[in-house]
Design a protein around this motif. Structure first.
Motif, PDB file in Angstrom:
ATOM      1  N   ASN A 194       0.816  -1.201   0.000  1.00 39.74           N
ATOM      2  CA  ASN A 194       0.000   0.000   0.000  1.00 39.74           C
ATOM      3  C   ASN A 194       0.855   1.258   0.000  1.00 39.74           C
ATOM      4  O   ASN A 194       0.552   2.243  -0.680  1.00 39.74           O
ATOM      5  N   ALA A 195       1.965   1.234   0.763  1.00 42.02           N
ATOM      6  CA  ALA A 195       2.839   2.409   0.830  1.00 42.02           C
ATOM      7  C   ALA A 195       3.543   2.654  -0.497  1.00 42.02           C
ATOM      8  O   ALA A 195       3.726   3.790  -0.911  1.00 42.02           O
ATOM      9  N   ARG A 196       3.944   1.569  -1.167  1.00 49.15           N
ATOM     10  CA  ARG A 196       4.728   1.736  -2.386  1.00 49.15           C
ATOM     11  C   ARG A 196       3.888   1.825  -3.656  1.00 49.15           C
ATOM     12  O   ARG A 196       4.195   2.596  -4.558  1.00 49.15           O
ATOM     13  N   TYR A 197       2.785   1.053  -3.721  1.00 48.34           N
ATOM     14  CA  TYR A 197       2.003   0.997  -4.958  1.00 48.34           C
ATOM     15  C   TYR A 197       0.575   1.510  -4.791  1.00 48.34           C
ATOM     16  O   TYR A 197      -0.197   1.497  -5.748  1.00 48.34           O
ATOM     17  N   ASN A 198       0.203   1.923  -3.575  1.00 49.60           N
ATOM     18  CA  ASN A 198      -1.140   2.426  -3.320  1.00 49.60           C
ATOM     19  C   ASN A 198      -2.201   1.381  -3.665  1.00 49.60           C
ATOM     20  O   ASN A 198      -3.243   1.687  -4.239  1.00 49.60           O
ATOM     21  N   LEU A 199      -1.932   0.123  -3.308  1.00 49.56           N
ATOM     22  CA  LEU A 199      -2.852  -0.987  -3.561  1.00 49.56           C
ATOM     23  C   LEU A 199      -3.174  -1.688  -2.246  1.00 49.56           C
ATOM     24  O   LEU A 199      -2.354  -1.723  -1.331  1.00 49.56           O
ATOM     25  N   LEU A 200      -4.377  -2.261  -2.168  1.00 55.82           N
ATOM     26  CA  LEU A 200      -4.747  -3.089  -1.037  1.00 55.82           C
ATOM     27  C   LEU A 200      -4.307  -4.534  -1.307  1.00 55.82           C
ATOM     28  O   LEU A 200      -3.984  -4.878  -2.432  1.00 55.82           O
ATOM     29  N   VAL A 201      -4.320  -5.365  -0.274  1.00 52.10           N
ATOM     30  CA  VAL A 201      -3.848  -6.742  -0.401  1.00 52.10           C
ATOM     31  C   VAL A 201      -4.947  -7.709   0.034  1.00 52.10           C
ATOM     32  O   VAL A 201      -5.557  -7.540   1.096  1.00 52.10           O
ATOM     33  N   ARG A 202      -5.188  -8.714  -0.799  1.00 53.00           N
ATOM     34  CA  ARG A 202      -6.097  -9.818  -0.462  1.00 53.00           C
ATOM     35  C   ARG A 202      -5.237 -11.081  -0.410  1.00 53.00           C
ATOM     36  O   ARG A 202      -4.829 -11.607  -1.438  1.00 53.00           O
ATOM     37  N   LEU A 203      -4.953 -11.569   0.792  1.00 52.90           N
ATOM     38  CA  LEU A 203      -4.006 -12.662   0.991  1.00 52.90           C
ATOM     39  C   LEU A 203      -4.729 -13.977   1.228  1.00 52.90           C
ATOM     40  O   LEU A 203      -5.588 -14.074   2.111  1.00 52.90           O
ATOM     41  N   GLU A 204      -4.365 -14.984   0.443  1.00 53.07           N
ATOM     42  CA  GLU A 204      -4.851 -16.341   0.633  1.00 53.07           C
ATOM     43  C   GLU A 204      -3.675 -17.256   0.946  1.00 53.07           C
ATOM     44  O   GLU A 204      -2.668 -17.228   0.235  1.00 53.07           O
ATOM     45  N   ILE A 205      -3.768 -18.005   2.044  1.00 50.61           N
ATOM     46  CA  ILE A 205      -2.771 -19.016   2.371  1.00 50.61           C
ATOM     47  C   ILE A 205      -3.479 -20.359   2.376  1.00 50.61           C
ATOM     48  O   ILE A 205      -4.367 -20.586   3.196  1.00 50.61           O
ATOM     49  N   SER A 206      -3.097 -21.222   1.449  1.00 47.36           N
ATOM     50  CA  SER A 206      -3.794 -22.482   1.222  1.00 47.36           C
ATOM     51  C   SER A 206      -5.254 -22.159   0.909  1.00 47.36           C
ATOM     52  O   SER A 206      -5.523 -21.433  -0.032  1.00 47.36           O
ATOM     53  N   HIS A 207      -6.224 -22.659   1.705  1.00 49.07           N
ATOM     54  CA  HIS A 207      -7.644 -22.345   1.496  1.00 49.07           C
ATOM     55  C   HIS A 207      -8.224 -21.590   2.688  1.00 49.07           C
ATOM     56  O   HIS A 207      -9.441 -21.566   2.883  1.00 49.07           O
ATOM     57  N   PHE A 208      -7.349 -20.970   3.485  1.00 47.44           N
ATOM     58  CA  PHE A 208      -7.793 -20.330   4.716  1.00 47.44           C
ATOM     59  C   PHE A 208      -8.796 -19.207   4.445  1.00 47.44           C
ATOM     60  O   PHE A 208      -9.871 -19.158   5.060  1.00 47.44           O
ATOM     61  N   LEU A 209      -8.474 -18.292   3.535  1.00 47.94           N
ATOM     62  CA  LEU A 209      -9.353 -17.153   3.267  1.00 47.94           C
ATOM     63  C   LEU A 209     -10.681 -17.616   2.681  1.00 47.94           C
ATOM     64  O   LEU A 209     -11.743 -17.118   3.058  1.00 47.94           O
ATOM     65  N   GLU A 210     -10.620 -18.587   1.767  1.00 45.16           N
ATOM     66  CA  GLU A 210     -11.846 -19.116   1.158  1.00 45.16           C
ATOM     67  C   GLU A 210     -12.775 -19.710   2.221  1.00 45.16           C
ATOM     68  O   GLU A 210     -13.985 -19.471   2.204  1.00 45.16           O
ATOM     69  N   ASP A 211     -12.197 -20.478   3.157  1.00 45.65           N
ATOM     70  CA  ASP A 211     -13.002 -21.066   4.231  1.00 45.65           C
ATOM     71  C   ASP A 211     -13.590 -19.987   5.124  1.00 45.65           C
ATOM     72  O   ASP A 211     -14.744 -20.086   5.568  1.00 45.65           O
ATOM     73  N   GLN A 212     -12.807 -18.945   5.402  1.00 48.15           N
ATOM     74  CA  GLN A 212     -13.288 -17.849   6.237  1.00 48.15           C
ATOM     75  C   GLN A 212     -14.434 -17.102   5.565  1.00 48.15           C
ATOM     76  O   GLN A 212     -15.414 -16.729   6.222  1.00 48.15           O
ATOM     77  N   ILE A 213     -14.332 -16.914   4.253  1.00 51.75           N
ATOM     78  CA  ILE A 213     -15.373 -16.197   3.508  1.00 51.75           C
ATOM     79  C   ILE A 213     -16.665 -16.999   3.513  1.00 51.75           C
ATOM     80  O   ILE A 213     -17.764 -16.451   3.710  1.00 51.75           O
ATOM     81  N   GLN A 214     -16.559 -18.317   3.296  1.00 45.91           N
ATOM     82  CA  GLN A 214     -17.750 -19.164   3.293  1.00 45.91           C
ATOM     83  C   GLN A 214     -18.437 -19.139   4.659  1.00 45.91           C
ATOM     84  O   GLN A 214     -19.667 -19.035   4.758  1.00 45.91           O
ATOM     85  N   GLY A 215     -17.638 -19.247   5.716  1.00 49.16           N
ATOM     86  CA  GLY A 215     -18.205 -19.174   7.057  1.00 49.16           C
ATOM     87  C   GLY A 215     -18.835 -17.821   7.332  1.00 49.16           C
ATOM     88  O   GLY A 215     -19.899 -17.729   7.965  1.00 49.16           O
ATOM     89  N   MET A 216     -18.219 -16.749   6.851  1.00 48.97           N
ATOM     90  CA  MET A 216     -18.738 -15.398   7.050  1.00 48.97           C
ATOM     91  C   MET A 216     -20.053 -15.189   6.307  1.00 48.97           C
ATOM     92  O   MET A 216     -20.980 -14.558   6.839  1.00 48.97           O
ATOM     93  N   GLN A 217     -20.173 -15.746   5.099  1.00 46.21           N
ATOM     94  CA  GLN A 217     -21.411 -15.596   4.329  1.00 46.21           C
ATOM     95  C   GLN A 217     -22.579 -16.251   5.052  1.00 46.21           C
ATOM     96  O   GLN A 217     -23.696 -15.720   5.081  1.00 46.21           O
ATOM     97  N   GLY A 218     -22.330 -17.431   5.658  1.00 44.78           N
ATOM     98  CA  GLY A 218     -23.375 -18.088   6.425  1.00 44.78           C
ATOM     99  C   GLY A 218     -23.784 -17.277   7.648  1.00 44.78           C
ATOM    100  O   GLY A 218     -24.977 -17.156   7.969  1.00 44.78           O
ATOM    101  N   TYR A 219     -22.792 -16.704   8.315  1.00 42.81           N
ATOM    102  CA  TYR A 219     -23.069 -15.875   9.487  1.00 42.81           C
ATOM    103  C   TYR A 219     -23.842 -14.616   9.098  1.00 42.81           C
ATOM    104  O   TYR A 219     -24.808 -14.218   9.771  1.00 42.81           O
ATOM    105  N   LEU A 220     -23.432 -13.981   7.987  1.00 43.85           N
ATOM    106  CA  LEU A 220     -24.068 -12.730   7.573  1.00 43.85           C
ATOM    107  C   LEU A 220     -25.519 -12.930   7.163  1.00 43.85           C
ATOM    108  O   LEU A 220     -26.334 -12.005   7.275  1.00 43.85           O
ATOM    109  N   GLN A 221     -25.868 -14.121   6.696  1.00 45.27           N
ATOM    110  CA  GLN A 221     -27.246 -14.386   6.308  1.00 45.27           C
ATOM    111  C   GLN A 221     -28.181 -14.244   7.502  1.00 45.27           C
ATOM    112  O   GLN A 221     -29.271 -13.666   7.391  1.00 45.27           O
ATOM    113  N   SER A 222     -27.723 -14.724   8.665  1.00 48.29           N
ATOM    114  CA  SER A 222     -28.550 -14.592   9.870  1.00 48.29           C
ATOM    115  C   SER A 222     -28.634 -13.124  10.312  1.00 48.29           C
ATOM    116  O   SER A 222     -29.668 -12.676  10.810  1.00 48.29           O
TER     117      SER A 222
END
Length: 271
Positions: free
Chosen positions: A185-213
């Motif tokens: 962000n400091a050098r290129y003025n960009l945000l970062v979306r980091l995925e390690i293995s399937h961690f972020l994908e699993d977190q997003i799926q769990g979050m979508q279920g939570y947000l529905q309620s």
């Protein structure tokens, strides 16, 4: 300076505090690798030699400034010696100039992404990121690097030590994500979306279920709030809830060290 700690992460954090700079501004060499030992015996800490790239940059800047001063002096002496034969037509601009505005250095590493070729930016990030990964003790590699959208870059890391890189309660994931964001962000003025293995994908799926309620409760009662969220999850929740309730106020509130999202009707002032 030489730093000794139980692991590389702790050593770099300690060095950044001592040198008063960011972790991404450090250059280091590993002198001794850490060793866990057995039953508490034979343990070894990691030892690194580290220096700040900012200090090295200042040294080079000072050296170039002094060199340019010498060139300027020589140039002025030449003009004085031959001032009678010099005309406007034969004076040519010099390639070396003394920098009189320090803001040039402030903006040197912060070029706008609108004026940079995106592929060049991705190539630079890839080179530096692979160099960083190769210097760690983790069996981890860069699997994918691309633009997620106009404002974000997507980084996918994976390998046998992916679980170790994520850490207990994702503490290493959060630290690495923060480190990469601070640098990119400091050098290129960009945000970062980091995925390690399937961690972020699993977190997003769990979050979508939570947000529905959460969405159902807000439709029922007209307002509400989420549980405390952090990192990329709060951004995911914010995007989803704003798309679900475009005519409501959806914003981030902070209570002590916890952040959560509140949803309610816009307050209207009496005219």
């Amino acid at each position: 300076m030489r730093v000794e700690a139980k692991d590389l992460e702790e050593a770099l954090i300690e060095a950044s505090k001592s040198l008063d700079c960011s972790v991404v501004d450090l250059e280091y060499t590993i002198i001794q690798l850490p060793k866990k030992g057995f039953l508490g015996f034979g343990c070894k800490n990691i030892i690194i030699e580290v220096e700040s790239k900012k200090k090295q940059f200042k040294k080079n800047t000072k050296k170039n400034f002094q060199t340019n001063k010498i060139h300027e002096k020589n140039f002025c002496e030449k003009i004085e010696e031959n001032k009678e034969s010099i005309t406007i037509e034969n004076i040519k601009p010099k390639e070396n100039y003394i920098v009189k505005n320090d803001k040039i250095f402030d903006s040197f590493h912060r070029e706008s992404k609108d004026t940079r070729n995106i592929q060049n930016i991705l190539d630079e990030i890839k080179i530096q990121l692979e160099k960083l990964l190769n210097s760690t003790c983790f069996d981890i590699a860069l699997k994918e690097l691309k633009m997620y959208n106009e404002e974000s870059v997507f980084i996918h890391l994976d390998g046998e030590d992916a679980a170790l890189l994520i850490g207990k309660e994702a503490h290493r994931y959060k630290a690495i994500s923060y480190l990469l964001h601070s640098w990119i962000n400091a050098r290129y003025n960009l945000l970062v979306r980091l995925e390690i293995s399937h961690f972020l994908e699993d977190q997003i799926q769990g979050m979508q279920g939570y947000l529905q309620s959460v969405v159902e409760k807000i439709r029922l009662y007209g307002s509400g709030q989420t549980k405390p969220l952090d990192g990329v999850l709060i951004k995911i929740a914010l995007e989803r809830l704003r798309s679900e309730f475009p005519h409501k106020y959806v914003g981030i509130k902070q209570n002590n060290n916890q952040r959560f999202i509140v949803i309610n009707d816009f307050l209207k002032k009496d005219e």
